[in-house]
Every structure is written in structure tokens, then in C-alpha cells.
Design an enzyme around this catalytic site. Structure first.
Site, PDB file in Angstrom:
ATOM      1  N   MET A  17       2.727  -1.660   4.027  1.00 51.20           N
ATOM      2  CA  MET A  17       3.055  -0.484   3.223  1.00 51.20           C
ATOM      3  C   MET A  17       4.223  -0.788   2.275  1.00 51.20           C
ATOM      4  O   MET A  17       5.217  -1.393   2.663  1.00 51.20           O
ATOM      5  CB  MET A  17       3.419   0.701   4.130  1.00 51.20           C
ATOM      6  CG  MET A  17       2.313   1.108   5.108  1.00 51.20           C
ATOM      7  SD  MET A  17       0.766   1.598   4.290  1.00 51.20           S
ATOM      8  CE  MET A  17       1.217   3.178   3.558  1.00 51.20           C
ATOM      9  N   CYS A  18       4.090  -0.341   1.048  1.00 50.52           N
ATOM     10  CA  CYS A  18       5.107  -0.568   0.010  1.00 50.52           C
ATOM     11  C   CYS A  18       6.483  -0.074   0.441  1.00 50.52           C
ATOM     12  O   CYS A  18       7.488  -0.752   0.235  1.00 50.52           O
ATOM     13  CB  CYS A  18       4.672   0.139  -1.276  1.00 50.52           C
ATOM     14  SG  CYS A  18       5.911   0.220  -2.564  1.00 50.52           S
ATOM     15  N   PHE A  19       6.518   1.115   1.044  1.00 57.88           N
ATOM     16  CA  PHE A  19       7.812   1.716   1.393  1.00 57.88           C
ATOM     17  C   PHE A  19       8.490   1.006   2.564  1.00 57.88           C
ATOM     18  O   PHE A  19       9.639   1.281   2.861  1.00 57.88           O
ATOM     19  CB  PHE A  19       7.630   3.209   1.702  1.00 57.88           C
ATOM     20  CG  PHE A  19       7.536   4.064   0.472  1.00 57.88           C
ATOM     21  CD1 PHE A  19       8.655   4.713  -0.038  1.00 57.88           C
ATOM     22  CD2 PHE A  19       6.334   4.211  -0.200  1.00 57.88           C
ATOM     23  CE1 PHE A  19       8.576   5.495  -1.171  1.00 57.88           C
ATOM     24  CE2 PHE A  19       6.237   4.996  -1.337  1.00 57.88           C
ATOM     25  CZ  PHE A  19       7.358   5.639  -1.839  1.00 57.88           C
ATOM     26  N   ALA A  59       0.827  -1.206   0.000  1.00 60.75           N
ATOM     27  CA  ALA A  59       0.000   0.000   0.000  1.00 60.75           C
ATOM     28  C   ALA A  59       0.863   1.260   0.000  1.00 60.75           C
ATOM     29  O   ALA A  59       1.970   1.271   0.542  1.00 60.75           O
ATOM     30  CB  ALA A  59      -0.900  -0.011   1.225  1.00 60.75           C
ATOM     31  N   LYS A  82      13.990   3.511   1.842  1.00 58.12           N
ATOM     32  CA  LYS A  82      13.375   3.406   0.524  1.00 58.12           C
ATOM     33  C   LYS A  82      12.711   4.735   0.159  1.00 58.12           C
ATOM     34  O   LYS A  82      11.980   5.314   0.961  1.00 58.12           O
ATOM     35  CB  LYS A  82      12.349   2.273   0.530  1.00 58.12           C
ATOM     36  CG  LYS A  82      11.657   2.027  -0.810  1.00 58.12           C
ATOM     37  CD  LYS A  82      10.845   0.725  -0.744  1.00 58.12           C
ATOM     38  CE  LYS A  82       9.975   0.530  -1.969  1.00 58.12           C
ATOM     39  NZ  LYS A  82       9.251  -0.752  -1.933  1.00 58.12           N
TER      40      LYS A  82
END
Lengths: 131, 242
Positions: B136-138, B73, B152
Site C-alpha cells: 500500500m502506498c500509504f 496501491a 503519511k
């Protein structure tokens, strides 16, 4: 050389015909692309319900790795008669054996015409363009 | 080499942003297209296969949508969002999948290095921003991710369909209530906004990737497709499909 007992799509699915039925999977190249050799990179595979009728080239499922979501397309039309449900919980099977234990679905063929499909040699040629 | 079409839209709703990206992917006749965009309201986007319940705190975002691309996300606020959409035989995406991330991320790194950030590909080392189980993607990284300050800084995900690719990316200008502990552009001496960053990236994409761009808009067919496809992104059944 990839197995010569089946046909291929340039989108990296294979189909192996046996009588009125066929087994469909994805090639070692597809698995390697999605996982870069790290089986943990494959995270999800969504397969169709048994009984679904697939048109030619229709998307029957989706597979996700940490790098991309890709559609899974049927090389030939037919009714889904069985899915390899073990795959959904054990994606490492695809890395270990994409040609046999890593099959995805079995269909009852509505059309056996393979003239639009690639044989192993033609599929190998398409892979050359990826290098 | 084909000219790339450049479409820029600021402050659009999530159904428009996702509907247009899907229309560009579905339109087999579309020229290779780069979009720069932002969101209103601030929106949390789920990866295509993510479970709705697996992302803590998503109710704190102004809106929630499910993307067509995979991964984790992202809270789209204080960021520049981009999407590349083209056939897989475009030089940028030809060859190995992982290499396409490297090409795009190295070009972005070039822009960020010009701004004074030590941006580089992650390689094998874990990051301070890695944080399991937030969804979360990060907070999850791969060797091809772009990082600076050991965190990131660019979220990136692809969808491949019909011999085409849609590549979503997010570059964070600032952190947010949901995207915490990540690399942003806040450490620059001079504040930069999304439009300024987009202009700098275009310069690098031209010089480093050899791309040429023509400013454009979606055609009539694509706009109609985007409206139709966009309705799915408003559908609670699609949002909560997993």
C-alpha cells in the site's frame, strides 16, 4: 561535459553509433532525477523483446523509481538486437555507470541521420533549463 | 502564465477516471489541468509496475484498477483524489523532480495547517504508518511525503511521458479497511467532505503556487480519447500484466 561520442534526446536518452549498430541508454541526469542519488529509489525497468522494430522516437521501455514512472524513447529507428538484461535485476548499474555498463538496448539502425538529435553541448544547454 | 483548467467529477467509475487522466497526458495541446475527483464503486488502484499478487486483501475493494502512475496501491474511498497534468515546462513542474513534489505537498500542507493539522514534509524520520510488504502506498514513505501525527497523509505518484507529467494524489478523509494506520482528516473537530477540501485547496493553490483556474470540462477530442483509453483499464490482461 557529457560524453561527446554520442547523441542525446532532451528526454535524457543517449545513443552511441558504431557502424550499422547503436547502443542506447539514459544519462546521468535522468538517473539522478529518478533516484536523487539513492540507487535504491530505482525499482523497475522494463525493456523490449529482441527483434522488435522501433520507429523514430518510439517508446521502447519504461523505468520506475519511487518518484515517477518514465518512458524510454529511442533516438533513432531500428531493430532491437540485444538488451542489457543485467539491468532489470541490478538497477544500481545505472547509478554506477550510465554511460557504459548501464546501456539498455542495442539496435540495428534503420536510419543513421543524427541531424535531429542533440550533441553533448546542446544537451547541456537543455539541462540548464532544469536548474 | 497559463490559466489552469479545473475539471471536477464526483463518483465516477475507475475506467473513466484513469482513461481521462491518460487522455489529458496524451493530449499535447491540452491546457494545464487540475482534476478533483472521487470514485464509485470504491476502488483499489495498483501502481503501474506492481504485482497483482503483492497486494493483500485487494478483493475486499469494490473494484481494482491499474494506474498509469507508479508507486504503491491506494484504496480510493473516503478521499479526495487530485491529478495535475501539464507540460514539464510549467513552473510547478520545472526543475528537479523531487522539488515538484515538495511544491505540491507544501501547498497542500498550507491548507491542512489552516484547518489545524500539523502537516509537514516527512524529512529523514520514518513514520508510524510505515509498514513493509503490504504493497500500500500509504505504508511506504519518502522524505518528500506529507505527514501529520507521524503518519503519511497524502499518497502521490507521477508519470512522465512526451515532455508532460501526470501527477496523481490522494488525501484521506477517513481510513479504510485497506488503508489503515494512516493520517486522515478524522482528527479535525469539524467533518469536512471532498468538495469542501477541494475548494480550500484551490484557494491555497492560487495564493501559494500563484496559479489561476478556469472551470472547464474535457473537450470532444479528450472525451473520445478517454473512452478509448478507458477500455484498457477494464481489461483483465492489463490489470494482471504483472
Amino acid at each position: 561535459m557529457r560524453p561527446t561520442d554520442r547523441h542525446y534526446l532532451s528526454s535524457h536518452e543517449w545513443i552511441k553509433i558504431s557502424g550499422d549498430n547503436a547502443v542506447i541508454g539514459i544519462t546521468d541526469f535522468a538517473v539522478e532525477e529518478l533516484s536523487s542519488g539513492n540507487e535504491g529509489d530505482l525499482v523497475y525497468c522494463d525493456l523490449p523483446e529482441v527483434g522488435r522494430n522501433l520507429e523514430e522516437s518510439e517508446t521502447f521501455g519504461e523505468i520506475e523509481s519511487v518518484k515517477a514512472v518514465s518512458d524510454l524513447n529511442t533516438p533513432l529507428p531500428g531493430e532491437v538486437v540485444e538488451i542489457n538484461s543485467a539491468i532489470e535485476d541490478h538497477l544500481e548499474i545505472l547509478s554506477d555507470d550510465p554511460w557504459d555498463r548501464g546501456w539498455l538496448i542495442k539496435i540495428r539502425l534503420a536510419d543513421k541521420d543524427t541531424s535531429k538529435l542533440l550533441d553533448a553541448a546542446a544537451y547541456e544547454e537543455t539541462l540548464a533549463s532544469h536548474s | 502564465m497559463n490559466d489552469w483548467r479545473l475539471i471536477t467529477t464526483w463518483g465516477s467509475p475507475p475506467s473513466f477516471n484513469m482513461g481521462l487522466d491518460e487522455a489529458l497526458l496524451e493530449n499535447l495541446d491540452a491546457p494545464p489541468t487540475l482534476r478533483f475527483y472521487s470514485w464509485a464503486p470504491d476502488t483499489l488502484s495498483l501502481g503501474y509496475f506492481q504485482r497483482y499478487e503483492d497486494v493483500a486483501g485487494l478483493e475486499r475493494a469494490g473494484a481494482v484498477v491499474r494506474r498509469l502512475t507508479g508507486g504503491g496501491a491506494i484504496h480510493h474511498v473516503h478521499e479526495l483524489t487530485f491529478s495535475f497534468c501539464c507540460a514539464l515546462d510549467e513552473p510547478l513542474y520545472r526543475g528537479k523532480l523531487a522539488d515538484s513534489y515538495v511544491r505540491v505537498h507544501e501547498a497542500i500542507a498550507g491548507t491542512l495547517q489552516n484547518l489545524g493539522l500539523n502537516a509537514r514534509l516527512r524529512g529523514d524520520s520514518p513514520l508510524r504508518s510505515d509498514c513493509p510488504d503490504t504493497g500500500m502506498c500509504f505504508h511506504k514513505s519518502t522524505p518528500q511525503d506529507l505527514v501529520w501525527e507521524n503518519r503519511k497523509g497524502v499518497g502521490s505518484a507521477q508519470r512522465r511521458r512526451n515532455g508532460r507529467v501526470l501527477h496523481h494524489g490522494s488525501i484521506k478523509l477517513k481510513s479504510s479497511i485497506l488503508d489503515t494506520r494512516i493520517a486522515t482528516l478524522e482528527s479535525l473537530k469539524t467533518e469536512i467532505d471532498a468538495a469542501q477540501l477541494a475548494a480550500l485547496l484551490l484557494d491555497t493553490f492560487r495564493s501559494q503556487l500563484g496559479l489561476s483556474f478556469e472551470v472547464g470540462v474535457p473537450d470532444v477530442h479528450e472525451r473520445a480519447m478517454a473512452r478509448e483509453l478507458g477500455t484498457r483499464y477494464l481489461d483483465p490482461a492489463f490489470l494482471r500484466r504483472r
